[in-house]
Write a protein that holds these residues in place. Structure first.
Motif, PDB file in Angstrom:
ATOM      1  N   LEU A 121       0.775  -1.128  -0.114  1.00 43.22           N
ATOM      2  CA  LEU A 121       0.149  -0.067  -0.008  1.00 43.22           C
ATOM      3  C   LEU A 121       0.863   1.281  -0.056  1.00 43.22           C
ATOM      4  N   MET A 122       1.911   1.110   0.884  1.00 40.94           N
ATOM      5  CA  MET A 122       2.755   2.291   1.090  1.00 40.94           C
ATOM      6  C   MET A 122       3.406   2.840  -0.325  1.00 40.94           C
ATOM      7  N   LYS A 123       3.579   1.833  -1.217  1.00 41.03           N
ATOM      8  CA  LYS A 123       4.273   2.199  -2.621  1.00 41.03           C
ATOM      9  C   LYS A 123       3.424   3.360  -3.272  1.00 41.03           C
ATOM     10  N   GLN A 124       2.233   3.652  -2.849  1.00 36.26           N
ATOM     11  CA  GLN A 124       1.505   4.859  -3.336  1.00 36.26           C
ATOM     12  C   GLN A 124       1.912   6.092  -2.678  1.00 36.26           C
ATOM     13  N   THR A 125       2.539   5.984  -1.751  1.00 36.29           N
ATOM     14  CA  THR A 125       3.452   7.262  -0.947  1.00 36.29           C
ATOM     15  C   THR A 125       4.813   7.540  -1.364  1.00 36.29           C
ATOM     16  N   LYS A 126       5.056   8.640  -0.919  1.00 35.23           N
ATOM     17  CA  LYS A 126       6.417   9.067  -1.206  1.00 35.23           C
ATOM     18  C   LYS A 126       7.714   8.522  -0.390  1.00 35.23           C
ATOM     19  N   LEU A 127       6.981   7.901   0.904  1.00 35.46           N
ATOM     20  CA  LEU A 127       7.845   7.467   1.919  1.00 35.46           C
ATOM     21  C   LEU A 127       8.572   6.329   1.250  1.00 35.46           C
ATOM     22  N   LYS A 128       9.736   5.983   1.906  1.00 37.53           N
ATOM     23  CA  LYS A 128      10.585   4.749   1.679  1.00 37.53           C
ATOM     24  C   LYS A 128      10.913   4.170   2.865  1.00 37.53           C
ATOM     25  N   PRO A 129      10.524   2.442   2.495  1.00 37.48           N
ATOM     26  CA  PRO A 129      10.616   1.862   3.705  1.00 37.48           C
ATOM     27  C   PRO A 129      12.295   1.373   3.975  1.00 37.48           C
ATOM     28  N   LEU A 130      12.592   1.289   5.198  1.00 35.20           N
ATOM     29  CA  LEU A 130      13.737   0.515   5.764  1.00 35.20           C
ATOM     30  C   LEU A 130      13.492  -0.632   6.051  1.00 35.20           C
ATOM     31  N   PRO A 131      14.179  -1.706   5.896  1.00 38.29           N
ATOM     32  CA  PRO A 131      13.698  -3.199   6.281  1.00 38.29           C
ATOM     33  C   PRO A 131      13.311  -3.575   7.472  1.00 38.29           C
ATOM     34  N   SER A 132      12.481  -4.352   7.645  1.00 37.79           N
ATOM     35  CA  SER A 132      11.742  -4.721   9.047  1.00 37.79           C
ATOM     36  C   SER A 132      11.719  -6.244   8.829  1.00 37.79           C
ATOM     37  N   HIS A 133      12.414  -7.136   9.755  1.00 39.58           N
ATOM     38  CA  HIS A 133      12.291  -8.350   9.862  1.00 39.58           C
ATOM     39  C   HIS A 133      11.632  -9.174  10.927  1.00 39.58           C
ATOM     40  N   GLY A 134      10.870  -8.258  11.822  1.00 38.96           N
ATOM     41  CA  GLY A 134      10.084  -8.906  13.051  1.00 38.96           C
ATOM     42  C   GLY A 134       9.499  -7.500  13.730  1.00 38.96           C
ATOM     43  N   SER A 135       8.901  -7.659  14.660  1.00 37.90           N
ATOM     44  CA  SER A 135       7.927  -6.584  15.539  1.00 37.90           C
ATOM     45  C   SER A 135       6.816  -6.449  14.872  1.00 37.90           C
ATOM     46  N   TYR A 136       6.257  -5.422  15.546  1.00 36.93           N
ATOM     47  CA  TYR A 136       4.872  -4.627  15.044  1.00 36.93           C
ATOM     48  C   TYR A 136       5.310  -3.360  14.016  1.00 36.93           C
ATOM     49  N   PHE A 137       6.510  -3.074  13.791  1.00 36.34           N
ATOM     50  CA  PHE A 137       6.971  -1.973  13.293  1.00 36.34           C
ATOM     51  C   PHE A 137       7.564  -1.959  12.209  1.00 36.34           C
ATOM     52  N   GLN A 138       7.600  -0.905  11.112  1.00 34.66           N
ATOM     53  CA  GLN A 138       8.485  -0.586  10.123  1.00 34.66           C
ATOM     54  C   GLN A 138       8.969   0.814  10.048  1.00 34.66           C
ATOM     55  N   LEU A 139      10.233   1.117   9.748  1.00 35.38           N
ATOM     56  CA  LEU A 139      10.521   2.493   9.832  1.00 35.38           C
ATOM     57  C   LEU A 139      10.319   2.854   8.349  1.00 35.38           C
ATOM     58  N   TYR A 140      10.097   4.082   8.031  1.00 39.30           N
ATOM     59  CA  TYR A 140      10.116   4.959   6.837  1.00 39.30           C
ATOM     60  C   TYR A 140      10.722   6.064   6.845  1.00 39.30           C
ATOM     61  N   SER A 141      11.530   6.282   5.609  1.00 39.50           N
ATOM     62  CA  SER A 141      12.506   7.732   5.705  1.00 39.50           C
ATOM     63  C   SER A 141      11.234   8.585   4.788  1.00 39.50           C
ATOM     64  N   TYR A 142      11.681   9.851   5.001  1.00 42.61           N
ATOM     65  CA  TYR A 142      10.828  10.869   4.525  1.00 42.61           C
ATOM     66  C   TYR A 142      11.837  11.673   3.973  1.00 42.61           C
ATOM     67  N   LYS A 143      12.866  11.451   3.620  1.00 37.22           N
ATOM     68  CA  LYS A 143      14.201  12.140   3.210  1.00 37.22           C
ATOM     69  C   LYS A 143      13.697  12.668   1.583  1.00 37.22           C
ATOM     70  N   GLY A 144      13.805  13.837   1.477  1.00 40.68           N
ATOM     71  CA  GLY A 144      13.418  14.380   0.194  1.00 40.68           C
ATOM     72  C   GLY A 144      11.869  15.037   0.256  1.00 40.68           C
ATOM     73  N   ILE A 145      11.192  14.671   1.266  1.00 43.21           N
ATOM     74  CA  ILE A 145       9.732  14.967   1.329  1.00 43.21           C
ATOM     75  C   ILE A 145       9.590  16.217   2.138  1.00 43.21           C
ATOM     76  N   GLY A 146      10.236  16.037   3.336  1.00 39.24           N
ATOM     77  CA  GLY A 146      10.028  17.251   4.206  1.00 39.24           C
ATOM     78  C   GLY A 146      11.509  17.687   4.731  1.00 39.24           C
ATOM     79  N   ASP A 147      11.629  19.154   5.221  1.00 39.33           N
ATOM     80  CA  ASP A 147      12.913  19.535   5.675  1.00 39.33           C
ATOM     81  C   ASP A 147      13.028  19.591   7.198  1.00 39.33           C
ATOM     82  N   GLU A 148      11.806  19.452   7.865  1.00 40.02           N
ATOM     83  CA  GLU A 148      11.841  19.471   9.176  1.00 40.02           C
ATOM     84  C   GLU A 148      12.383  18.187   9.805  1.00 40.02           C
TER      85      GLU A 148
END
Ligand SMILES: Cc1ncc(COP(=O)(O)O)c(C=O)c1O
Length: 363
Positions: free
Chosen positions: A282-309
């Motif tokens: 689903l997230m491919k529809q957004t500009k956010l870029k996934p970092l690998p997640s091999h377990g847990s409930y969580f996935q990190l996404y990078s917003y580099k290039g989308i926001g400066d803050e």
């Protein structure tokens, strides 16, 4: 972020809790045990029958014989088990190696015992341990190393190579290990959970902490357990006795029954992996870029290039303007290290994930 989510009617992908129902059968078992009168204190160390089932489970998973009387203590959640283990061994001035980003209770739990957290960053973007750095930071004051696999917030997992490094580093020392394995079953991509329970040389100096809340989609139950060798467990229980004493009885009875069903925990990895993959797609529809997640409930996404803050401001903007709450990864660092990544919890209904992505796609 959860209060901000409520204030702005945002979808909460920040806090790590499932929004889908837990097992009806497990709920029915609690009810059954309450009706049967299992409502009084049980044994201080945990309901014996539950400890026996846990010992059997450990043997079937990790081929390790654990003594249910002397090596298992039932606790009110994983966080409590971690706090108790730290309090059991730490003296003022002791040093504890903590890898950051780290679950938020670790550092305060070390500091309240007068000990000093020695913070080592996991290497971005894979969040692996830099073992050379660990070697450099070990000192005569090092009392403990804290590990968390699968890892919150990054979803990284310990590998066999990590275990070898750990074994080499601590051989011949008196360093203890605290291994936070609350996401034990939430591991993906056919990876093997490298539990301390597999390795006798590590287990003999470890407190290994677990959470039923994570296993059975009931984070509000706050029930878990700690496995440690008899001598360490003996000390652990001295802290436990005058803090909690006895955990919730009907839930212990119901878990003792429900754990007999191995499928109930063995199927978890697949169940959550499907959610991770669905969210990734689903997230491919957004500009956010996934970092690998091999377990847990969580996935990190990078917003580099989308926001400066910075992460915190970006996460606040996402909540207020786009209606999706996340957690800035910087919240898991004492010094607020900011790599422009946000933590998303994918342990949610498909409809929740879909609606969140609709909102994020206008980013
Ligand atoms: C890494 C980690 N350890 C421990 C816990 C706490 O488990 P419990 O809710 O059983 O205290 C959590 C919960 O989010 C966690 O992410």
């Amino acid at each position: 972020m959860s209060s901000l989510a409520v204030e702005h009617n945002a979808i909460n992908l920040g806090q790590g809790f499932p929004d889908y129902p837990m097992s009806e059968e497990l709920i029915a078992l609690v009810n059954q045990h309450m009706q049967a009168g299992h409502n009084q204190y049980v044994h201080m160390n945990g309901l014996p029958v539950l400890r026996n089932v846990i010992a059997e489970k450990i043997y079937s998973l990790y081929k390790q014989q654990i003594n249910a009387d002397t090596e298992i203590t039932i606790t009110p959640g994983g966080t409590y088990a971690i706090y108790t283990a730290l309090t059991t061994v730490l003296q003022p001035g002791d040093e504890v190696i903590v890898f950051e980003p780290a679950y938020d209770s670790y550092i305060p739990n070390i500091e309240i015992n007068g000990a000093v957290p020695i913070l080592i960053p996991l290497v971005y973007p894979d969040y692996k341990i830099d073992w050379d750095e660990v070697r450099k930071r070990i000192s005569p004051k090092t009392k403990m190393i804290m590990l968390n696999s699968p890892h919150n917030p990054s979803g990284s997992v310990l590998s066999k190579e990590d275990i070898k490094q750990l074994q080499t580093i601590i051989a011949g020392t008196n360093i203890f290990i605290l291994s936070d394995e609350v996401y034990e079953h939430l591991i993906f991509d056919d990876m093997k959970h490298e539990s301390m329970l597999r390795y006798p040389d590590l287990l003999k100096r470890s407190f290994v902490c677990f959470s039923f809340g994570k296993v059975y989609h009931c984070t509000g139950w706050k029930l878990g357990y700690c496995i440690a060798p008899a001598a360490l467990t003996n000390e652990f229980r001295k802290v436990h006795q005058f803090n909690c004493f006895s955990c919730n009885s009907p839930m212990q009875f119901s878990l003792a029954d429900f754990l007999q069903n191995k499928e109930s925990y063995l199927s978890l990895g697949n169940f959550l992996q499907k959610k991770r993959d669905y969210f990734l797609e689903l997230m491919k529809q957004t500009k956010l870029k996934p970092l690998p997640s091999h377990g847990s409930y969580f996935q990190l996404y990078s917003y580099k290039g989308i926001g400066d803050e910075g992460e915190k401001d970006f996460a606040i903007r996402l909540t207020k303007d786009y209606g999706v709450a996340t957690i800035p990864a910087s919240a898991f660092y004492k010094n607020g290290t900011d790599n422009k990544v946000l933590r998303f919890c994918f342990a949610k209904k498909e409809s929740t994930l879909e609606e969140a992505v609709v909102r994020l796609s206008s980013l």
